[in-house]
Design a protein around this motif. Structure first.
Motif, PDB file in Angstrom:
ATOM      1  N   MET A  43       0.673  -1.336  -0.043  1.00  0.00           N
ATOM      2  CA  MET A  43      -0.010  -0.016   0.111  1.00  0.00           C
ATOM      3  C   MET A  43       0.989   1.493  -0.050  1.00  0.00           C
ATOM      4  SD  MET A  43      -3.199  -0.913  -0.205  1.00  0.00           S
ATOM      5  CE  MET A  43      -3.632   1.008   0.088  1.00  0.00           C
ATOM      6  N   GLU A  44       2.122   1.329   0.696  1.00  0.00           N
ATOM      7  CA  GLU A  44       2.805   2.454   0.766  1.00  0.00           C
ATOM      8  C   GLU A  44       3.464   2.748  -0.773  1.00  0.00           C
ATOM      9  OE1 GLU A  44       6.988   3.948   3.000  1.00  0.00           O
ATOM     10  OE2 GLU A  44       6.816   1.941   2.508  1.00  0.00           O
ATOM     11  N   GLN A  45       3.637   1.697  -1.405  1.00  0.00           N
ATOM     12  CA  GLN A  45       4.053   2.129  -3.039  1.00  0.00           C
ATOM     13  C   GLN A  45       2.772   2.296  -3.922  1.00  0.00           C
ATOM     14  OE1 GLN A  45       6.855  -1.263  -4.579  1.00  0.00           O
ATOM     15  NE2 GLN A  45       6.252  -2.328  -2.810  1.00  0.00           N
ATOM     16  N   ILE A  46       1.806   1.789  -3.580  1.00  0.00           N
ATOM     17  CA  ILE A  46       0.574   2.460  -4.160  1.00  0.00           C
ATOM     18  C   ILE A  46       0.224   3.953  -3.959  1.00  0.00           C
ATOM     19  CG2 ILE A  46      -1.889   2.154  -4.605  1.00  0.00           C
ATOM     20  CD1 ILE A  46      -1.528  -1.049  -3.984  1.00  0.00           C
ATOM     21  N   CYS A  47       0.170   4.417  -2.686  1.00  0.00           N
ATOM     22  CA  CYS A  47       0.167   5.711  -2.302  1.00  0.00           C
ATOM     23  C   CYS A  47       1.156   6.658  -2.659  1.00  0.00           C
ATOM     24  CB  CYS A  47       0.187   5.392  -0.746  1.00  0.00           C
ATOM     25  SG  CYS A  47      -1.602   4.606  -0.020  1.00  0.00           S
ATOM     26  N   GLY A  66      -8.768   2.683  -0.048  1.00  0.00           N
ATOM     27  CA  GLY A  66      -9.491   1.690   1.272  1.00  0.00           C
ATOM     28  C   GLY A  66     -10.056   0.472   0.927  1.00  0.00           C
ATOM     29  N   ILE A  67     -10.883   0.404  -0.431  1.00  0.00           N
ATOM     30  CA  ILE A  67     -11.310  -0.864  -0.866  1.00  0.00           C
ATOM     31  C   ILE A  67     -10.194  -1.911  -1.282  1.00  0.00           C
ATOM     32  CG2 ILE A  67     -12.791  -1.872  -2.762  1.00  0.00           C
ATOM     33  CD1 ILE A  67     -14.520  -0.267  -0.602  1.00  0.00           C
ATOM     34  N   ILE A  68      -9.125  -1.253  -1.956  1.00  0.00           N
ATOM     35  CA  ILE A  68      -8.017  -2.249  -2.235  1.00  0.00           C
ATOM     36  C   ILE A  68      -7.465  -2.890  -1.099  1.00  0.00           C
ATOM     37  CG2 ILE A  68      -5.718  -2.152  -3.323  1.00  0.00           C
ATOM     38  CD1 ILE A  68      -7.038   0.080  -5.337  1.00  0.00           C
ATOM     39  N   LEU A  69      -7.293  -2.024   0.231  1.00  0.00           N
ATOM     40  CA  LEU A  69      -6.862  -2.466   1.157  1.00  0.00           C
ATOM     41  C   LEU A  69      -7.435  -3.387   1.749  1.00  0.00           C
ATOM     42  CD1 LEU A  69      -4.539  -2.323   3.674  1.00  0.00           C
ATOM     43  CD2 LEU A  69      -5.914  -0.161   4.612  1.00  0.00           C
ATOM     44  N   TYR A  70      -8.624  -3.344   1.954  1.00  0.00           N
ATOM     45  CA  TYR A  70      -9.787  -4.432   2.208  1.00  0.00           C
ATOM     46  C   TYR A  70      -9.666  -5.712   1.760  1.00  0.00           C
ATOM     47  CZ  TYR A  70     -14.155  -6.503   3.589  1.00  0.00           C
ATOM     48  OH  TYR A  70     -15.054  -7.318   4.477  1.00  0.00           O
ATOM     49  N   GLU A  71      -9.349  -5.710   0.201  1.00  0.00           N
ATOM     50  CA  GLU A  71      -9.345  -6.664  -0.760  1.00  0.00           C
ATOM     51  C   GLU A  71      -7.966  -7.548  -0.309  1.00  0.00           C
ATOM     52  OE1 GLU A  71      -9.911  -8.086  -5.102  1.00  0.00           O
ATOM     53  OE2 GLU A  71     -10.068  -6.312  -4.686  1.00  0.00           O
ATOM     54  N   ASN A 106      -8.713   0.476  11.471  1.00  0.00           N
ATOM     55  CA  ASN A 106      -9.093   2.068  11.308  1.00  0.00           C
ATOM     56  C   ASN A 106      -8.657   2.666   9.808  1.00  0.00           C
ATOM     57  OD1 ASN A 106     -10.378   1.507  13.675  1.00  0.00           O
ATOM     58  ND2 ASN A 106      -8.595   2.391  14.841  1.00  0.00           N
ATOM     59  N   VAL A 107      -7.541   2.426   9.366  1.00  0.00           N
ATOM     60  CA  VAL A 107      -7.363   2.750   8.187  1.00  0.00           C
ATOM     61  C   VAL A 107      -8.327   2.542   6.907  1.00  0.00           C
ATOM     62  CG1 VAL A 107      -5.344   2.884   6.503  1.00  0.00           C
ATOM     63  CG2 VAL A 107      -4.984   2.830   8.880  1.00  0.00           C
ATOM     64  N   VAL A 108      -8.678   1.205   6.952  1.00  0.00           N
ATOM     65  CA  VAL A 108      -9.746   0.918   6.059  1.00  0.00           C
ATOM     66  C   VAL A 108     -11.006   1.859   6.309  1.00  0.00           C
ATOM     67  CG1 VAL A 108     -11.332  -1.094   5.219  1.00  0.00           C
ATOM     68  CG2 VAL A 108      -9.029  -1.234   5.829  1.00  0.00           C
ATOM     69  N   LEU A 109     -11.567   1.765   7.437  1.00  0.00           N
ATOM     70  CA  LEU A 109     -12.687   2.599   7.822  1.00  0.00           C
ATOM     71  C   LEU A 109     -12.567   4.095   7.699  1.00  0.00           C
ATOM     72  CD1 LEU A 109     -13.529   0.714  11.053  1.00  0.00           C
ATOM     73  CD2 LEU A 109     -14.536   0.373   8.846  1.00  0.00           C
ATOM     74  N   THR A 146      -5.463  13.788   2.593  1.00  0.00           N
ATOM     75  CA  THR A 146      -4.442  13.357   1.390  1.00  0.00           C
ATOM     76  C   THR A 146      -4.139  11.982   1.399  1.00  0.00           C
ATOM     77  OG1 THR A 146      -2.543  14.085   2.824  1.00  0.00           O
ATOM     78  CG2 THR A 146      -3.658  15.720   1.743  1.00  0.00           C
ATOM     79  N   VAL A 147      -3.722  11.571   0.176  1.00  0.00           N
ATOM     80  CA  VAL A 147      -2.992  10.254   0.280  1.00  0.00           C
ATOM     81  C   VAL A 147      -1.963   9.936   1.163  1.00  0.00           C
ATOM     82  CG1 VAL A 147      -2.017   8.233  -1.430  1.00  0.00           C
ATOM     83  CG2 VAL A 147      -3.717   9.736  -1.993  1.00  0.00           C
ATOM     84  N   ASN A 148      -1.106  11.118   1.226  1.00  0.00           N
ATOM     85  CA  ASN A 148       0.247  10.906   2.148  1.00  0.00           C
ATOM     86  C   ASN A 148      -0.062  10.766   3.582  1.00  0.00           C
ATOM     87  OD1 ASN A 148       1.817  11.274   0.199  1.00  0.00           O
ATOM     88  ND2 ASN A 148       2.237  13.635   0.327  1.00  0.00           N
ATOM     89  N   GLU A 149      -1.415  11.483   4.173  1.00  0.00           N
ATOM     90  CA  GLU A 149      -1.889  11.408   5.347  1.00  0.00           C
ATOM     91  C   GLU A 149      -2.257   9.798   5.612  1.00  0.00           C
ATOM     92  OE1 GLU A 149      -5.490  12.946   8.134  1.00  0.00           O
ATOM     93  OE2 GLU A 149      -4.971  13.743   6.396  1.00  0.00           O
ATOM     94  N   MET A 150      -2.883   9.359   4.664  1.00  0.00           N
ATOM     95  CA  MET A 150      -3.345   7.659   4.721  1.00  0.00           C
ATOM     96  C   MET A 150      -2.027   6.708   4.894  1.00  0.00           C
ATOM     97  SD  MET A 150      -5.523   5.494   2.072  1.00  0.00           S
ATOM     98  CE  MET A 150      -5.761   3.700   2.271  1.00  0.00           C
ATOM     99  N   ALA A 151      -1.078   7.166   4.018  1.00  0.00           N
ATOM    100  CA  ALA A 151       0.059   6.366   4.075  1.00  0.00           C
ATOM    101  C   ALA A 151       0.785   6.316   5.289  1.00  0.00           C
ATOM    102  CB  ALA A 151       0.952   6.626   2.934  1.00  0.00           C
ATOM    103  N   ALA A 152       0.841   7.498   5.893  1.00  0.00           N
ATOM    104  CA  ALA A 152       1.501   7.868   7.047  1.00  0.00           C
ATOM    105  C   ALA A 152       0.769   7.119   8.442  1.00  0.00           C
ATOM    106  CB  ALA A 152       1.624   9.218   7.493  1.00  0.00           C
ATOM    107  N   ASP A 153      -0.554   6.963   8.208  1.00  0.00           N
ATOM    108  CA  ASP A 153      -1.361   6.242   9.158  1.00  0.00           C
ATOM    109  C   ASP A 153      -1.078   4.959   9.228  1.00  0.00           C
ATOM    110  OD1 ASP A 153      -3.061   6.056  11.577  1.00  0.00           O
ATOM    111  OD2 ASP A 153      -4.871   6.359  10.268  1.00  0.00           O
ATOM    112  N   LEU A 154      -1.076   4.371   7.739  1.00  0.00           N
ATOM    113  CA  LEU A 154      -1.006   2.881   7.787  1.00  0.00           C
ATOM    114  C   LEU A 154       0.461   2.436   8.253  1.00  0.00           C
ATOM    115  CD1 LEU A 154      -2.262   0.296   6.511  1.00  0.00           C
ATOM    116  CD2 LEU A 154      -1.232   0.895   4.131  1.00  0.00           C
TER     117      LEU A 154
END
Length: 679
Positions: free
Chosen positions: A115-119, A197-202, A243-246, A259-267
């Motif tokens: 996910m880090e690479q995708i983000c 988020g859907i991709i991470l779920y899968e 929580n990242v998914v939700l 932002t996507v960077n915020e999601m990547a940092a949280d994950l």
């Protein structure tokens, strides 16, 4: 298109890679650059469709704006004989959909890495104001080394485009579309975050969250049905990761990551022990826009009297028919006037006091949050009757990760209650991804890396396969991230093939010989002999001799004087030790990582060896005897096959010799007990 067909006189078709809704993809050989490429060819039934052609051209324009190692590169776009085609980077692997199927369940650390690479790729697109709009595992490629590449920007759009809302058609793949896209609203960067988020779920569960018999039923679930819990599928998944998914898949875009960077940092921190007891993410219900607080109403005796009279007409009539007493004493009138004035003044003072209290209660102080954890800062802001605003992440070498750097408005300033307080949070030291620089010009690479803040070191080595100044090897793994402030990068650089005419070294000191050797780029080896002609520490003779020609990077034997020979009962003894240095084929090293690991070599060591990209091994030999120290290099050489080397030792009866051999940065041979009697 048949095998062997040469497209536009340049791209020879090897075979079909896949089929899409509008185009077919072929593997081809670029006959000019001698490399494999992927050719995307618009299908015959779409060649006269202007919308399809526009989408095809749009994909090329969007991708060529982006420079990221995780986005498939576009090499060429053209039309020949009515055939529209794209030439793209060929990724030898499979799409993420198949990768999940083949490798499920995937370790959580690998999930974070994927996910880090995708983000990283999506963030680069967003940085250029490009929204992908069709993120799904089928558009994400995984090569044989687990490296991620995103493709298919055919329906992406610029965030500033004045495009129509799609009210009658849905653009994108229904299983990964955000609720706002399904409703026909304009896609934003947060729509891409929903798809992530859907991709991470899968990846975590091996399936998509919503399925149905029709696209409409799936769309309704995306819009109305709460996101299923990944922890219900696998309770071992950390709550922080769920929580990242939700948060990424919240129905309202405002509740998602900004932002996507915020999601990547949280994950990236979701597996940290410090987040082990994190509560489940829930969307906060919207607060009432008007607080039901007690309101202070203005008061006036006149108004009260008027209101009372208006409410009771009988009293009003009675009051009107009462006779007026004009004979009241003047003193009584004056006293009543003063009471009235005093009452009015008192009421005004009360109103002023109430206004001051209301005004004071409407303000608060921005709390001191710098240096605190992000979650603590958010709690302090809410406790001060303020609202958490935008949270931006910024790299910092001074402030620890997840701790606040600053706030806006500034700390300790007075603001109205309900004011938004934005935070700048440290993402830790700035990490820079490095690549594989083998074969590139050292000076260009050095400048680029030094501009990023790295310290760059160089070692020279001759090479017949790489020209002078080109990089032979590097001591770090390609694709990794490092902190430039603390990381030193070392390269082995080719000196090419050059002839050197040796000068006379007789009478020089060892330091002078080393200085001369570094200047002309040759490798001296030293031996020590007794001499009556040269004082101790001076060169007695050399081989090859002065004025003879050798190849740059070649070896020169130098004998240094011990001074006149003295009688001693503990006489030095000379002997040789023969060793065979094994050659490592770097082309096969990468494919044998698992074997190496089973042999006890760390994965870091194995990966370091496999990054050289050259068929040459750089070998350093260290030797300790009466004349040499193990801390300095005795001999440096480049080998292309198993090579036998003779090591000369001089030891007294009480001395013990040592040697070690380092190949491409790793010690492969060592003997700490070399004596005259043992050889």
């Amino acid at each position: 298109m048949n095998k062997g067909y040469v497209l536009n006189g340049r791209y020879e078709i090897i075979g079909r890679l896949g089929e899409g809704g509008m185009a077919d993809v072929y593997l081809a050989e670029d006959l000019i650059l001698k490399r494999k490429v992927a050719v995307k060819l618009l299908r015959l039934d779409f060649r006269d469709n202007p919308k399809a052609k526009k989408r095809f051209q749009h994909e090329a324009m969007a991708a060529t704006q982006l420079d990221n190692p995780h986005i498939v590169g576009i090499y060429d776009v053209d039309e020949v004989e009515g055939m529209q085609y794209l030439v793209m980077e060929f990724v030898d692997g499979e799409d993420l959909k198949k990768y999940i199927k083949d490798n499920f369940p995937i370790p959580y650390a690998e999930v974070v890495n994927i996910m880090e690479q995708i983000c990283s790729a999506v963030s680069e697109a967003h940085r250029h104001n490009i929204i992908h709009r069709d993120l799904k595992p089928q558009n994400i490629l995984v090569d044989k080394n687990g490296y991620i590449k995103i493709t298919d920007f055919g329906i992406s759009r610029a965030g500033t485009e004045d495009t129509m809302t799609q009210t009658r058609s849905i653009i994108g793949s229904i299983h990964y579309l955000s609720p706002e896209q399904i409703k026909g609203q304009m896609a934003t960067t947060r729509s891409d975050i929903y798809s992530l988020g859907i991709i991470l779920y899968e990846i975590l569960t091996g399936k998509v969250p919503f399925n149905g018999d029709t696209a409409v039923s799936i769309a309704i679930k995306h819009s109305q049905t709460p996101m299923p819990s990944v922890r219900d599928f696998d309770p071992r998944i950390p709550q922080a990761m769920e929580n990242v998914v939700l948060k990424a898949t919240a129905k309202d875009p405002d509740d998602r990551y900004q932002t996507v960077n915020e999601m990547a940092a949280d994950l990236n921190t979701s597996l940290d022990k410090s987040r082990a007891n994190e509560p489940k993410f829930t969307v906060q219900p919207p607060q009432n826009s008007v607080d039901e607080a007690t309101r202070v109403m203005p008061f006036s005796p006149l108004a009260d009297t008027t209101a009372s009279a208006a409410a009771n007409p009988a009293k009003r009539e009675e009051k009107a028919t009462q006779p007026t007493n004009n004979k009241q004493p003047a003193k009584k009138k004056r006293r009543r006037r003063w009471w009235l004035i005093g009452g009015i003044v008192g009421v005004l003072l009360i109103i002023m006091a109430l206004n001051m209290i209301v005004s004071a209660n409407g303000k608060t102080t921005v709390p001191i949050v710098s240096g605190t954890l992000e979650t603590e800062a958010e709690a302090k802001i809410k406790d001060a009757d303020l609202v958490v605003g935008d949270i931006k992440y910024q790299s910092s070498d001074k402030i620890d990760r997840h701790r606040v750097i600053s706030s806006s408005p500034k700390e300790s300033s007075k603001v109205k209650k309900g004011t938004k307080v934005s935070l700048v949070v440290s993402s830790g030291p700035r990490l820079v991804r490095v690549g594989n620089y083998v074969g590139q010009e050292y000076d260009v690479v050095k400048q680029k890396l030094e501009d990023e803040g790295f310290t760059v070191h160089k070692r020279n080595a001759p090479s017949s396969s790489f020209g002078s100044g080109r990089i032979l090897q590097q001591d770090f793994e390609s694709g990794k991230r490092f902190n430039p402030a603390t990381k030193t990068l070392t390269f082995v650089v080719s000196t090419g093939v050059k002839r050197i005419t040796l000068k006379d070294l007789t009478g020089m000191t060892k330091a002078q010989v080393v200085s001369y050797s570094n200047k002309v780029e040759i490798n001296p080896t030293f031996d020590y002999v007794y001499s009556d002609d040269q004082p101790k520490g001076r060169v007695v003779r050399q081989s090859p001799n002065a004025n003879e020609s050798i190849q740059q990077g070649g070896n020169v034997a130098v004998w240094i004087s011990r001074g006149p020979k003295k009688d001693s009962s503990d006489e030095l003894k000379s002997f040789n030790v023969k060793i065979t240095i094994p050659y490592l084929d770097n082309n096969s090293a990468a494919s044998s990582d698992s074997t190496l690991n089973e042999s006890g070599i760390s994965s870091d060591d194995a990966s370091t060896e496999s990054t050289s990209g050259s068929n040459e091994n750089v070998v350093l030999i260290y030797l300790k005897d009466h004349d040499h120290s193990l801390s300095t290099v005795y001999k440096q050489m480049v080998i292309t096959k198993d090579t036998q080397v003779t090591l000369p030792f001089k030891l007294s009866g009480s001395e013990v010799g040592q040697y070690k051999v380092v190949r491409d940065g790793r010690t492969i041979m060592r003997d700490n007990n070399v004596t005259y009697n043992s050889h």
